[in-house]
Motif scaffolding. Structure first.
Motif, PDB file in Angstrom:
ATOM      1  N   ILE A  64       1.627   2.261  -1.708  1.00 18.36           N
ATOM      2  CA  ILE A  64       2.212   2.098  -0.847  1.00 18.36           C
ATOM      3  C   ILE A  64       3.502   0.133  -0.516  1.00 18.36           C
ATOM      4  N   HIS A  65       3.569   0.258  -1.692  1.00 18.17           N
ATOM      5  CA  HIS A  65       4.852  -1.316  -2.094  1.00 18.17           C
ATOM      6  C   HIS A  65       4.416  -1.976  -0.784  1.00 18.17           C
ATOM      7  N   ALA A  66       3.366  -2.424  -1.110  1.00 11.21           N
ATOM      8  CA  ALA A  66       3.088  -3.744   0.262  1.00 11.21           C
ATOM      9  C   ALA A  66       4.130  -4.869  -0.075  1.00 11.21           C
ATOM     10  N   SER A  67       4.455  -6.024   0.469  1.00 12.96           N
ATOM     11  CA  SER A  67       5.141  -7.079   0.195  1.00 12.96           C
ATOM     12  C   SER A  67       4.145  -7.946   0.656  1.00 12.96           C
ATOM     13  N   TRP A  81      -1.485 -12.066   3.014  1.00 14.19           N
ATOM     14  CA  TRP A  81      -1.268 -10.729   4.378  1.00 14.19           C
ATOM     15  C   TRP A  81       0.145  -9.798   3.973  1.00 14.19           C
ATOM     16  N   TYR A  82      -0.350  -8.321   3.726  1.00 13.09           N
ATOM     17  CA  TYR A  82       1.084  -7.992   3.952  1.00 13.09           C
ATOM     18  C   TYR A  82       1.481  -7.210   4.211  1.00 13.09           C
ATOM     19  N   MET A  83       2.885  -6.229   4.257  1.00 15.94           N
ATOM     20  CA  MET A  83       3.761  -5.199   5.425  1.00 15.94           C
ATOM     21  C   MET A  83       3.548  -4.325   4.240  1.00 15.94           C
ATOM     22  N   ALA A  84       3.203  -3.041   4.540  1.00 16.38           N
ATOM     23  CA  ALA A  84       3.482  -1.750   3.832  1.00 16.38           C
ATOM     24  C   ALA A  84       4.957  -1.312   4.292  1.00 16.38           C
ATOM     25  N   ALA A  85       5.427  -0.496   3.073  1.00 10.22           N
ATOM     26  CA  ALA A  85       7.041   0.052   2.765  1.00 10.22           C
ATOM     27  C   ALA A  85       7.095   0.576   4.652  1.00 10.22           C
ATOM     28  N   GLY A  86       5.509   0.885   5.639  1.00  8.12           N
ATOM     29  CA  GLY A  86       6.079   2.409   6.537  1.00  8.12           C
ATOM     30  C   GLY A  86       6.236   0.921   7.738  1.00  8.12           C
ATOM     31  N   GLY A  87       5.755  -0.669   7.350  1.00 12.50           N
ATOM     32  CA  GLY A  87       5.424  -1.171   8.376  1.00 12.50           C
ATOM     33  C   GLY A  87       4.155  -1.676   8.929  1.00 12.50           C
ATOM     34  N   ASP A  88       3.357  -1.320   8.139  1.00  7.31           N
ATOM     35  CA  ASP A  88       2.067  -1.870   8.969  1.00  7.31           C
ATOM     36  C   ASP A  88       1.548  -2.940   8.489  1.00  7.31           C
ATOM     37  N   THR A  89       0.987  -4.018   8.849  1.00  7.69           N
ATOM     38  CA  THR A  89       1.026  -5.488   8.774  1.00  7.69           C
ATOM     39  C   THR A  89      -0.878  -5.594   8.487  1.00  7.69           C
ATOM     40  N   PHE A  90      -1.245  -5.889   7.219  1.00  7.70           N
ATOM     41  CA  PHE A  90      -2.382  -6.104   6.964  1.00  7.70           C
ATOM     42  C   PHE A  90      -2.870  -6.678   6.032  1.00  7.70           C
ATOM     43  N   GLU A  91      -4.233  -7.193   6.013  1.00 12.94           N
ATOM     44  CA  GLU A  91      -4.670  -8.859   4.786  1.00 12.94           C
ATOM     45  C   GLU A  91      -5.443  -8.307   4.183  1.00 12.94           C
ATOM     46  N   VAL A  92      -5.647  -8.269   3.063  1.00 18.80           N
ATOM     47  CA  VAL A  92      -6.337  -8.036   1.709  1.00 18.80           C
ATOM     48  C   VAL A  92      -7.876  -9.263   2.163  1.00 18.80           C
ATOM     49  N   VAL A  93      -9.047  -8.102   2.542  1.00 16.86           N
ATOM     50  CA  VAL A  93     -10.292  -8.667   2.298  1.00 16.86           C
ATOM     51  C   VAL A  93     -10.981  -8.616   1.223  1.00 16.86           C
ATOM     52  N   ILE A 136      -8.414  -3.117   2.863  1.00 18.86           N
ATOM     53  CA  ILE A 136      -8.229  -3.997   3.756  1.00 18.86           C
ATOM     54  C   ILE A 136      -8.037  -3.866   5.093  1.00 18.86           C
ATOM     55  N   GLN A 137      -7.068  -5.284   5.445  1.00 19.37           N
ATOM     56  CA  GLN A 137      -8.019  -4.670   7.026  1.00 19.37           C
ATOM     57  C   GLN A 137      -6.029  -4.929   8.381  1.00 19.37           C
ATOM     58  N   TYR A 138      -6.612  -3.950   8.442  1.00 16.92           N
ATOM     59  CA  TYR A 138      -5.564  -4.269   9.739  1.00 16.92           C
ATOM     60  C   TYR A 138      -5.740  -5.016  11.127  1.00 16.92           C
ATOM     61  N   PHE A 139      -4.179  -4.973  11.512  1.00 21.83           N
ATOM     62  CA  PHE A 139      -4.372  -6.413  11.787  1.00 21.83           C
ATOM     63  C   PHE A 139      -4.821  -5.877  13.595  1.00 21.83           C
ATOM     64  N   ASP A 140      -5.251  -4.378  13.829  1.00 18.67           N
ATOM     65  CA  ASP A 140      -6.201  -4.251  14.979  1.00 18.67           C
ATOM     66  C   ASP A 140      -7.645  -4.296  14.385  1.00 18.67           C
ATOM     67  N   GLY A 141      -8.196  -4.638  13.189  1.00 15.43           N
ATOM     68  CA  GLY A 141      -9.359  -4.810  12.859  1.00 15.43           C
ATOM     69  C   GLY A 141      -9.594  -3.178  11.773  1.00 15.43           C
ATOM     70  N   MET A 201       2.867 -12.384  -5.510  1.00 14.67           N
ATOM     71  CA  MET A 201       4.922 -12.098  -5.509  1.00 14.67           C
ATOM     72  C   MET A 201       4.956 -10.004  -5.824  1.00 14.67           C
ATOM     73  N   GLY A 202       4.013  -9.676  -5.579  1.00 13.80           N
ATOM     74  CA  GLY A 202       3.651  -8.116  -6.077  1.00 13.80           C
ATOM     75  C   GLY A 202       3.034  -8.503  -7.519  1.00 13.80           C
ATOM     76  N   GLY A 203       2.660  -6.697  -7.324  1.00 13.02           N
ATOM     77  CA  GLY A 203       2.112  -6.763  -8.308  1.00 13.02           C
ATOM     78  C   GLY A 203      -0.091  -6.862  -7.829  1.00 13.02           C
ATOM     79  N   GLU A 204      -0.899  -7.408  -7.966  1.00  9.65           N
ATOM     80  CA  GLU A 204      -1.660  -7.569  -7.958  1.00  9.65           C
ATOM     81  C   GLU A 204      -2.544  -7.657  -6.177  1.00  9.65           C
ATOM     82  N   PRO A 205      -3.397  -7.714  -5.658  1.00  8.67           N
ATOM     83  CA  PRO A 205      -3.462  -7.421  -4.478  1.00  8.67           C
ATOM     84  C   PRO A 205      -4.565  -8.994  -4.274  1.00  8.67           C
ATOM     85  N   VAL A 206      -4.217  -9.509  -3.626  1.00  6.84           N
ATOM     86  CA  VAL A 206      -4.863 -11.318  -3.636  1.00  6.84           C
ATOM     87  C   VAL A 206      -6.072 -11.177  -1.721  1.00  6.84           C
TER      88      VAL A 206
END
Length: 95
Positions: free
Chosen positions: A53-56, A12-24, A35-40, A3-8
């Motif tokens: 990037i304020h990832a949620s 999966w996260y969503m950046a403030a701009g709306g991009d979704t991605f997974e921390v790999v 990070i890897q975006y949904f499109d690879g 829940m915020g802070g360090e990546p896990v």
């Protein structure tokens, strides 16, 4: 999910701009996040950029194959399912 802070890794996260991605990958010693975006597409960020990037955290997408670039035919799932039918091994007279 963090829940915020360090990546896990694996979350999966969503950046403030709306991009979704997974921390790999995440290296706290090197302060880098991969990070890897949904499109690879894969991108490496430093930890400062990660915070900018304020990832949620979000739920993983239902169709996980987008980032893997795998179609159902390529996955081999149909072959596996047909090879392991619901028949009991005791039904095979060769056993």
């Amino acid at each position: 999910m963090a829940m915020g802070g360090e990546p896990v890794i694996g979350d999966w996260y969503m950046a403030a701009g709306g991009d979704t991605f997974e921390v790999v990958a995440y290296d706290p010693d090197d302060q880098s996040v991969e990070i890897q975006y949904f499109d690879g597409a894969v991108e490496e960020l430093d930890l400062d950029s990660w915070h900018e990037i304020h990832a949620s955290p979000i739920e993983p997408p239902e169709d996980w194959s987008g980032s893997m670039d795998v179609s159902r035919e390529d996955s081999g799932l149909d072959d596996i399912l047909s090879a392991h039918s619901l028949n009991s091994p005791l039904d095979d007279p060769e056993l």
